[in-house]
Write an enzyme that holds these catalytic residues in place. Structure first.
Site, PDB file in Angstrom:
ATOM      1  CD1 TRP A  10      -4.222 147.159  57.587  1.00  0.00           C
ATOM      2  CD2 TRP A  10      -5.602 149.257  58.277  1.00  0.00           C
ATOM      3  NE1 TRP A  10      -3.788 147.772  59.127  1.00  0.00           N
ATOM      4  CE2 TRP A  10      -4.280 149.085  59.334  1.00  0.00           C
ATOM      5  CE3 TRP A  10      -6.306 150.417  59.055  1.00  0.00           C
ATOM      6  CZ2 TRP A  10      -4.199 149.476  60.167  1.00  0.00           C
ATOM      7  CZ3 TRP A  10      -6.382 151.254  59.886  1.00  0.00           C
ATOM      8  CH2 TRP A  10      -4.940 150.987  60.608  1.00  0.00           C
ATOM      9  CE  LYS A  11      -5.131 141.666  51.477  1.00  0.00           C
ATOM     10  NZ  LYS A  11      -5.008 140.461  50.773  1.00  0.00           N
ATOM     11  CG  HIS A  94      -3.748 143.551  45.462  1.00  0.00           C
ATOM     12  ND1 HIS A  94      -4.503 142.745  45.896  1.00  0.00           N
ATOM     13  CD2 HIS A  94      -2.670 143.408  47.457  1.00  0.00           C
ATOM     14  CE1 HIS A  94      -4.064 141.828  46.863  1.00  0.00           C
ATOM     15  NE2 HIS A  94      -3.069 142.453  47.826  1.00  0.00           N
ATOM     16  CD  GLU A 164       0.542 141.076  47.702  1.00  0.00           C
ATOM     17  OE1 GLU A 164       1.167 141.344  48.502  1.00  0.00           O
ATOM     18  OE2 GLU A 164       0.024 141.158  46.795  1.00  0.00           O
TER      19      GLU A 164
HETATM   20  P1  PGA Z   1      -1.910 138.701  53.376  1.00  0.00           P
HETATM   21  O1  PGA Z   1      -2.182 139.252  51.910  1.00  0.00           O
HETATM   22  O2  PGA Z   1      -1.181 139.192  53.504  1.00  0.00           O
HETATM   23  O3  PGA Z   1      -3.680 138.227  53.454  1.00  0.00           O
HETATM   24  O4  PGA Z   1      -1.022 137.200  52.632  1.00  0.00           O
HETATM   25  C1  PGA Z   1      -0.843 140.080  51.126  1.00  0.00           C
HETATM   26  C2  PGA Z   1      -1.248 140.752  50.368  1.00  0.00           C
HETATM   27  O5  PGA Z   1      -2.493 140.393  49.624  1.00  0.00           O
HETATM   28  O6  PGA Z   1      -1.001 142.155  49.501  1.00  0.00           O
END
Ligand code: PGA
Length: 251
Positions: A10-11, A94, A164
């Site tokens: 959810w950042k 991350h 990622e």
């Molecule tokens: P996103 O982010 O699905 O919005 O590209 C993925 C993440 O940063 O874990």
């Protein structure tokens, strides 16, 4: 296929009250999906409320980061011991932290070690920039991030790794499933080299970067993709539920 893992990052995109509303809305609608492992990573201040909303549910909670020291004068940081009191998972390394907050491979290695000490399951994130991809350095970069990040981790039993690509995060331009598979097959080989075939094979690999309800199944169909780490599409309850529905169909 083993149980797919759908992780929601959810950042810093929800307030505490929005996080509570989101947790409430997914809880009732996700109860029936027994075949999917669902993890949500709310912002720190919302963890406790989300925990109580999701208590006794099958949805597990994690933290988006943590510090590596046990305790001490580190204003603003959150220790592994504190995280361990609340939840069992943590996202580490991350790319937003690596790039925007200058987190180094060495710090990430110490955090992975600390997570292991406190029995918190880490998701170690690795991924290349667009320039690195264009100059064919992607595998070299993710190999370095993987090996340095796990430098002090002897037993990978609780480790998960998220591939990622930085150029795919939040851009709406995901890697192609084949491209992701290629790099994740490489990560799998690196893990098997480091931890032995049997242990390396068991480490869940997640793809992250613009995963949507439209493309999630294509990723999950790939041989070395055991789950997805999702940002944007995970804070919209309808799209998140749809993603979990798609994952459940593969089991
Ligand atoms: P996103 O982010 O699905 O919005 O590209 C993925 C993440 O940063 O874990």
């Amino acid at each position: 296929m083993p149980v797919p893992i759908i992780a929601a990052n959810w950042k810093m995109t929800t307030t505490i009250s929005e996080a509570k509303a989101l947790a409430g809305s997914i809880r009732s609608r996700l109860e029936k999906f027994k075949g999917v492992q669902i993890l949500v990573f709310p912002p720190f201040p919302a963890i406790e409320s989300v925990l109580s909303i999701l208590s006794e549910s099958r949805i597990a909670i994690g933290a988006q980061n943590m510090y590596f020291s046990d305790r001490g004068p580190y204003t603003g940081e959150v220790s592994p011991e504190m995280i361990a009191e609340l939840c069992k998972y943590v996202i580490l390394g991350h790319s937003e932290r690596r790039l925007l907050l200058n987190e180094s491979d060495q710090e990430i290695a110490l955090k992975i070690q600390a997570a292991s000490k406190y029995k918190i399951k880490p998701i170690l994130c690795v991924g290349e920039t667009f320039q690195q991809k264009e100059s064919n350095q992607a595998q070299q970069v993710i190999e370095r991030q993987l090996y340095t990040g796990t430098e002090y981790l002897e037993n990978p039993i609780d480790l998960m790794v998220a591939y990622e690509p930085i150029w795919a995060i939040g851009t709406g331009v995901a890697a192609t499933p084949e491209e992701a598979q290629l790099n994740m097959e490489y990560l799998r080989a690196c893990l098997e080299k480091k931890y032995g075939i049997e242990s390396g094979r068991k480490i869940p690999l997640l793809y992250g970067g613009s995963v949507t309800k439209e493309n999630v199944s294509k990723f999950l169909y790939q041989k070395d993709i055991d789950g997805t780490l999702i940002g944007q599409a995970s804070v919209d309850p309808d799209s998140f539920i749809y993603i979990v529905t798609q994952a459940a169909k593969l089991v």
